[in-house]
Design a protein around this motif. Structure first.
Motif, short mmCIF file in Angstrom:
data_model
loop_
_atom_site.label_atom_id
_atom_site.label_comp_id
_atom_site.label_asym_id
_atom_site.label_seq_id
_atom_site.Cartn_x
_atom_site.Cartn_y
_atom_site.Cartn_z
N SER A 51 79.17 24.46 -32.29
CA SER A 51 78.38 23.44 -31.62
C SER A 51 78.73 23.40 -30.14
O SER A 51 79.89 23.47 -29.76
CB SER A 51 78.69 22.09 -32.27
OG SER A 51 77.82 21.13 -31.79
N GLY A 52 77.71 23.35 -29.31
CA GLY A 52 77.94 23.28 -27.88
C GLY A 52 78.10 24.63 -27.22
O GLY A 52 78.35 24.72 -26.02
N GLY A 97 75.83 26.76 -26.65
CA GLY A 97 74.69 27.11 -25.81
C GLY A 97 73.55 27.78 -26.55
O GLY A 97 72.64 28.32 -25.94
N LYS A 98 73.56 27.73 -27.89
CA LYS A 98 72.52 28.42 -28.66
C LYS A 98 71.15 27.81 -28.41
O LYS A 98 70.19 28.52 -28.10
CB LYS A 98 72.85 28.32 -30.16
CG LYS A 98 74.25 28.72 -30.53
CD LYS A 98 74.51 28.60 -32.02
CE LYS A 98 74.47 27.19 -32.57
NZ LYS A 98 75.58 26.32 -32.15
N SER A 99 71.08 26.49 -28.54
CA SER A 99 69.78 25.84 -28.35
C SER A 99 69.28 26.06 -26.94
O SER A 99 68.10 26.34 -26.72
CB SER A 99 69.90 24.34 -28.61
OG SER A 99 70.28 24.12 -29.92
N THR A 100 70.19 25.94 -26.01
CA THR A 100 69.79 26.15 -24.62
C THR A 100 69.22 27.56 -24.47
O THR A 100 68.16 27.74 -23.86
CB THR A 100 71.01 25.98 -23.71
OG1 THR A 100 71.61 24.72 -24.00
CG2 THR A 100 70.61 26.02 -22.26
N GLU A 130 68.34 26.63 -35.59
CA GLU A 130 69.01 26.04 -36.75
C GLU A 130 68.02 25.38 -37.71
O GLU A 130 68.12 24.20 -38.01
CB GLU A 130 70.04 24.98 -36.29
CG GLU A 130 71.07 25.58 -35.36
CD GLU A 130 72.31 24.72 -35.26
OE1 GLU A 130 72.56 23.96 -36.21
OE2 GLU A 130 73.04 24.83 -34.27
N1 LIG Z 1 70.17 18.62 -20.36
C1 LIG Z 1 71.48 18.90 -20.31
N2 LIG Z 1 72.23 18.44 -19.30
C2 LIG Z 1 73.54 18.73 -19.23
N3 LIG Z 1 74.20 19.45 -20.13
C3 LIG Z 1 73.51 19.94 -21.18
C4 LIG Z 1 72.11 19.68 -21.32
N4 LIG Z 1 71.69 20.27 -22.48
C5 LIG Z 1 72.77 20.87 -22.98
N5 LIG Z 1 73.86 20.68 -22.22
C6 LIG Z 1 75.19 21.20 -22.46
O1 LIG Z 1 75.10 22.57 -22.65
C7 LIG Z 1 75.98 22.98 -23.67
C8 LIG Z 1 75.24 23.78 -24.71
O2 LIG Z 1 74.40 22.92 -25.47
P1 LIG Z 1 73.48 23.44 -26.64
O3 LIG Z 1 72.67 22.29 -27.12
O4 LIG Z 1 72.74 24.64 -26.21
O5 LIG Z 1 74.54 23.82 -27.74
P2 LIG Z 1 74.30 24.36 -29.22
O6 LIG Z 1 75.03 25.59 -29.33
O7 LIG Z 1 72.85 24.36 -29.54
O8 LIG Z 1 75.03 23.25 -30.08
P3 LIG Z 1 74.62 22.62 -31.48
O9 LIG Z 1 75.11 23.54 -32.53
O10 LIG Z 1 75.37 21.33 -31.48
O11 LIG Z 1 73.14 22.44 -31.48
C9 LIG Z 1 76.64 21.75 -24.21
O12 LIG Z 1 77.91 21.64 -23.66
C10 LIG Z 1 75.78 20.63 -23.74
O13 LIG Z 1 76.56 19.50 -23.48
#
Ligand SMILES: Nc1ncnc2c1ncn2[C@@H]1O[C@H](COP(=O)(O)OP(=O)(O)OP(=O)(O)O)[C@@H](O)[C@H]1O
Ligand SMILES: [Mg+2]
Lengths: 343, 678
Positions: free
Chosen positions: A64-65, A67-70, A191
């Motif tokens: 989690s976190g 950056g996958k979703s990003t 996911e």
């Molecule tokens: N709009 C935003 N502004 C600032 N930071 C962000 C923003 N969106 C995401 N982040 C940060 O970018 C990082 C990656 O987030 P992301 O949602 O891509 O993670 P993830 O791998 O999808 O996690 P998860 O498994 O929880 O969905 C995280 O540290 C999050 O806090």
């Protein structure tokens, strides 16, 4: 790779007020924590490059976190990249104007969301045909197409229900059908099954495998579940703190983890289910060794090879895709893998 | 925490390695008490001097300047561009109102009756009730409309409906686009939000006077102030609805390639629809409430007979139209609520089979059309037969009220006296007999102690304004009443709110009553209060309580209920008694809600203080009321209105800053009380 379905080059996403200015400065070498403390910027995705071949299922995983979703959102610019390029076939998505980008989203890339993202005020069939409606297709055609998709995902008979009248698994089937209805070149999954319980999740994974066989789409699939990644992925990309740690086939990732982070990840995986003979064989002493013994391809999974190997006295010969003799395995090689996970 | 609150200090323990102990923050009540004691001491020696009392008919130069300004504006009606525009608007509004009146409410010359008589109107309304909601609502509508006629207030009722209708239509036309704008655009929101804050903390009543200046006495002004009062909740709730569309949905829309416009129409609006309809409900009730009050500026409607009754202290006469207003409120509330639920029920295949439903709709429509035709041709269907019920009730009620009042007077009398002599009089003496410089300095100091610099600055500005407008003494009298009412309001709110939070059965019993209380237009509260306590300051206080308490009680109840079950379990297991649980845990933990409840209570009470100016509460409220009725007192009325606004802002700012310990709570969106006070 010129003929890649999707090609991502040096993609960065920095969240924060002056993200653009940071690109190219030494600050980006800082760790995520240090950068955040220093300037309030958060690195979402750090210098990511990869290609996805047509028809490939490309899995992105990480905690989690990570950056996958990003990352998936950067690909279709639901989040604007800070720098880098994304090529969809021959087209550069990163420099496209709004209008063309919308065209791409309407026709060439579809997305399936973790929480389904169904419109609660529309019936199943209208949810599925939503994209077609936006594209301006006429009613009879989109109805017919939507009906096909509903049938394809096994929801025949539920067309007139509202999303909240369906179970989670069924709702995600609607999400799948909606994504497929557009007949996109690429399907992206963020996911999609993590909100479902384990049994339903397995069903849905099988569903994706089946659909992939039937429609042969290129897929980018996000998950934090390693078993899912191993099951679905042709290749797996592992992210940590926004950066790539490793890209490889499932057996590569399990057999040769790039670092402790990945090793930790894969430590619980039943290796015999993932590893292929390629990873357990030893090189032949000479080209004659074990001649006459049974032959298996090096892509055979250990578990599947076990019966043949154990039933044979002595060696089994392993050949590669070009049918060249590349190695041998015996009972002990197999047992080492199987027994290791018992312990 | 406010800037004045002392920072938490880490006190070093005696032993060097003992864990540092967090010092108790110095409670703010200590400096407050010091200020109050000082004030009292100085008061003792100076009381009665420099009190800035303005005798009955006196006016200050400022007031005369204001009146002269009004005269100049009116004289420039033809040339002053602002006056020309508002004049044209007023004409259009008046034209619309009078057109609709001629259709359903008053004789349309040369016809002796309106274009459509009661039968037609009732039939159409009933049909609409069925069409937008269900047959139960249709019956409710039918009954309500029949009672308008049966009690002899057909024409007034229709007038009120017209006023509400126009205000609601205009609210929708203005409010939904603005709501969408505020919900989708941060910059627009940062402009709209403060304007709404201002509109909703102001007692609307006080901007009647300036509106009258621009739109003239009568229906146009009534529509404008009804609109101003009714539209903020719609804007807020629409914006809230749009804003709370899950971000995933917006993302889905974008990922499918919707344009902004498509996204709004196909995703955001449909998902926000339910919320927006809640807003419509609030707006309708707010419009009804304000349209009644607008009878002060000669707005047509049921408010007029109520006002007439109150003016001559005849509660029997005011009672019937008052009850009809309540009936209308209930009808509108139920109908809009049911309408909001119907869409879902229908879409999910609930209700009647679609064909039957359509048949009934068409049949009913034909019947309604026939009824309209008949009501245009036959006198019996055009003019509601005089049943005399209204008069009978008014007379009977007069007697009953007298009887009740007499029976209750052994209770109400001492109660009234106790509050008046023990609380109101001393406080009023303290505030209004202090020299103005003393009271002003003390209030400013209190503001600083409670809320720091950010409370002090607005307080000083407001105090200066109050002195400037020349009604200082009356302001202090009104402040005294407001404080007494607020104290009582909070006592009630804490007792009832805690009971509701602790006992589910109490909640189930009381909440519907509170809901009903909030549905009833404020004006109506005056009637029973006046009946029970006669014209006096105390009556004003009771009316203010009735108006303010429901909001405060709910806030307290919800706040106390918000204390987590786990916490309460832990407390109970430690053996705390019920009182200990309430005093040591539940109330302190619900502090933010208590603060919010106090602030809301204050504003509602202050608003009601104006309206109750006419039931003998006197002071500023009375000045405003007189400002409406006497041309030469306009300046004074305006000054009084401005003073109330300043008083309101001052109290609000002090309370807000003092409560900043929980800033989120203030921003939280109270769905049931987004309408500000009058
Ligand atoms: N709009 C935003 N502004 C600032 N930071 C962000 C923003 N969106 C995401 N982040 C940060 O970018 C990082 C990656 O987030 P992301 O949602 O891509 O993670 P993830 O791998 O999808 O996690 P998860 O498994 O929880 O969905 C995280 O540290 C999050 O806090
Ligand atoms: Mg994610």
């Amino acid at each position: 790779m010129a003929d890649a379905a999707l090609s991502v080059q040096n993609l960065w996403k920095v969240f924060g007020p002056n993200a653009e200015k940071l690109i190219g400065t030494p600050d980006l070498e800082l760790s995520r924590k240090e950068l955040q403390a220093k300037s309030g910027h958060v690195i979402g995705v750090r210098d990511v490059s990869f290609d996805v071949a047509p028809g490939e299922v490309f899995v992105v995983m990480g905690l989690s976190g990570s950056g996958k979703s990003t990352l998936v959102r950067l690909i279709t610019r639901l989040i604007e990249p800070t720098s880098g390029t994304v090529m969809l076939g021959e087209e550069n998505l990163t420099t496209m104007d709004e209008e063309k980008l919308r065209e791409v989203r309407r026709k060439r890339v579809s997305m399936v969301f973790q929480h389904f993202g169904l419109l609660p005020h529309r019936k199943v069939i209208d949810n599925v045909s939503f994209g077609l409606e936006i594209r301006g297709e006429d009613k009879t055609r989109r109805r017919a197409r939507a009906q096909n998709m509903v049938d394809l995902v096994g929801l025949s008979g539920y067309e007139q229900n509202f999303p909240d009248q369906l179970s989670g698994g069924m709702q995600q089937r609607v999400g799948l059908a909606r994504a497929l209805a557009n007949d996109p070149d690429i399907l992206m999954f963020d996911e999609p099954f993590s909100a479902l319980d384990p049994l339903i999740r397995r069903d849905m994974q099988n569903e994706v495998i089946r659909l992939h066989h039937e429609v042969g789409k290129t897929m980018v699939f996000i998950t934090h579940d390693l078993a899912e990644a191993l099951k679905l992925g042709d290749r797996i990309m592992i992210l940590r703190d926004g950066a790539i740690i490793q890209i490889g086939t499932p057996d590569e990732v399990v057999a040769a983890p790039a670092d402790d982070y990945v090793k930790d990840f894969v430590s619980d995986v039943p290796k015999s289910h993932v590893l292929t003979l390629k990873w357990v064989m030893r090189p032949p002493a000479n080209s004659e060794e074990g001649i006459g013994a049974p032959t298996l391809p090096d892509t055979t999974i250990v578990r599947d090879a076990a019966r043949t190997v154990l039933a044979t006295d002595g060696l089994v010969r392993v050949v590669n895709a070009q049918d060249e003799f590349v190695g041998v395995v015996d009972d002990e090689d197999i047992l080492r893998v199987v027994v290791a996970e018992e312990g | 925490m406010s800037t004045a609150a002392p920072p938490k200090v880490i006190r070093q323990g005696p032993a060097p390695d003992a864990p540092p102990v967090l010092a108790e923050p110095t409670p703010r009540w200590k400096p407050v008490a010091v200020v109050l004691l000082l004030w009292l001491a100085v008061w003792w020696f100076t009381k009665g001097t420099d009190t800035l009392v303005l005798a009955g008919r006196d006016r200050t130069p400022v007031m005369d300047t204001l009146a002269a300004f009004r005269d100049r504006m009116i004289a420039g009606r033809e040339s002053n561009p602002v006056m020309v525009v508002t004049g044209a608007l007023a004409d259009a509004l008046r034209g619309t109102v009078s057109f609709l009146q001629r259709v359903i409410s008053i004789p349309d010359d040369p016809r002796p009756v309106p274009q459509i008589g009661w039968l037609g109107v009732t039939a159409v309304a009933t049909w609409v009730g069925y069409a937008v909601a269900n047959w139960r609502i249709a019956l409710l509508v039918l009954g309500t409309f029949l009672s308008f006629g049966a009690f002899g207030y057909w024409s007034h009722s229709m007038d009120l409906l017209i006023m509400v209708g126009i205000a609601v239509v205009l609210s929708l036309a203005v409010g939904i686009p603005l709501g969408i704008l505020a919900g989708t655009n941060k910059r627009a929101n940062s402009i709209i939000e403060p304007v709404l804050d201002f509109l909703q903390t102001m007692p609307t009543f006080v901007y009647l006077l300036p509106i009258v200046l621009f739109f003239g006495i009568g229906s146009a002004s009534a529509v404008v102030c009804t609109l101003l009062y009714a539209v903020p909740p719609l804007i807020r709730i629409s914006a809230h609805g749009i804003r709370t569309v899950p971000p995933t949905m917006v993302e889905v829309a974008d990922s499918i390639g919707l344009t902004r416009w498509q996204r709004l129409l196909k995703v955001q609006l449909p998902l926000a629809k339910r919320t927006i309809i809640v807003g419509l409900n609030q707006t309708t009730l707010a419009a009804l409430s304000m349209a009644t009050i607008a009878s002060f500026v000669n707005g047509p409607g049921l408010g007029k007979p109520v006002l007439d009754g109150l003016r001559i202290n005849d509660t029997g006469t005011a009672l019937v139209p008052g009850l009809l207003i309540v009936a209308m409120a209930i009808m509108l509330d139920r109908a809009t609520t049911a309408a909001s639920e119907r869409g879902d029920i229908m879409a999910r295949g609930g209700g009647l089979p679609p064909r039957l439903h359509r048949a009934i709709l068409i049949g009913g429509g034909v019947l309604a059309a026939v009824a309209v035709m008949i009501s245009r041709q036959s006198l019996w269907a055009a003019e509601f037969p005089d049943l005399g019920w209204g008069r009978a009730i008014a007379k009977g009620a007069g007697d009953v009220i007298t009887a009740i009042t007499d029976t209750l007077s052994p209770i109400t009398g001492p109660f009234k006296d106790a509050i008046t002599y023990a609380l109101l009089n001393p406080l009023q003496a303290f505030l209004s007999e202090s020299p103005w410089w003393l009271a002003a300095a003390a209030i400013a100091l209190l503001a600083y102690v409670l809320g720091g610099l950010r409370a002090l600055v607005p307080t000083v500005v407001c105090l200066a304004g109050m002195v400037f407008f020349g009604l200082w003494n009356n302001a202090m009298v009104t402040l005294a009443m407001t404080l007494v009412a607020t104290i009582l309001c909070m006592v009630i709110a804490v007792v009832v709110g805690v009971a509701m939070a602790r006992k589910r059965s109490a909640d189930l019993l009381i909440r519907p009553i509170l809901d009903a209380g909030q549905t009833i237009p404020a004006f109506v509260y005056l009637i029973p209060c006046l009946a029970l306590f006669g014209p006096s300051r105390f009556t004003g206080i009771v009316a203010a309580l009735a108006y303010a308490a429901p909001v405060s009680i709910k806030l307290v109840a919800d706040g106390v209920k918000g204390v987590s079950a786990t916490t309460m379990e832990a407390v109970r297991s430690s053996g705390a008694s019920t009182m200990q649980q309430i005093r040591k845990v539940q109330l302190p933990m619900a502090k933010a809600s208590l603060m919010l409840a106090t602030n809301q209570g204050l504003l509602f009470v202050l608003a009601m203080a104006v309206i109750s100016g006419m039931v003998g509460a006197g002071a500023l409220g009375y000045d405003v009321v007189i400002g409406f009725s006497r041309s030469e007192e306009w300046g004074k009325g305006f000054a009084a209105g401005a003073t109330i606004v300043l008083l309101g802002i001052m109290i609000d700012r002090i309370a807000r800053r003092a409560a900043e310990a929980a800033p989120d709570q203030w921003k939280r969106f109270p769905m049931r009380a987004p309408t500000g006070p009058f």
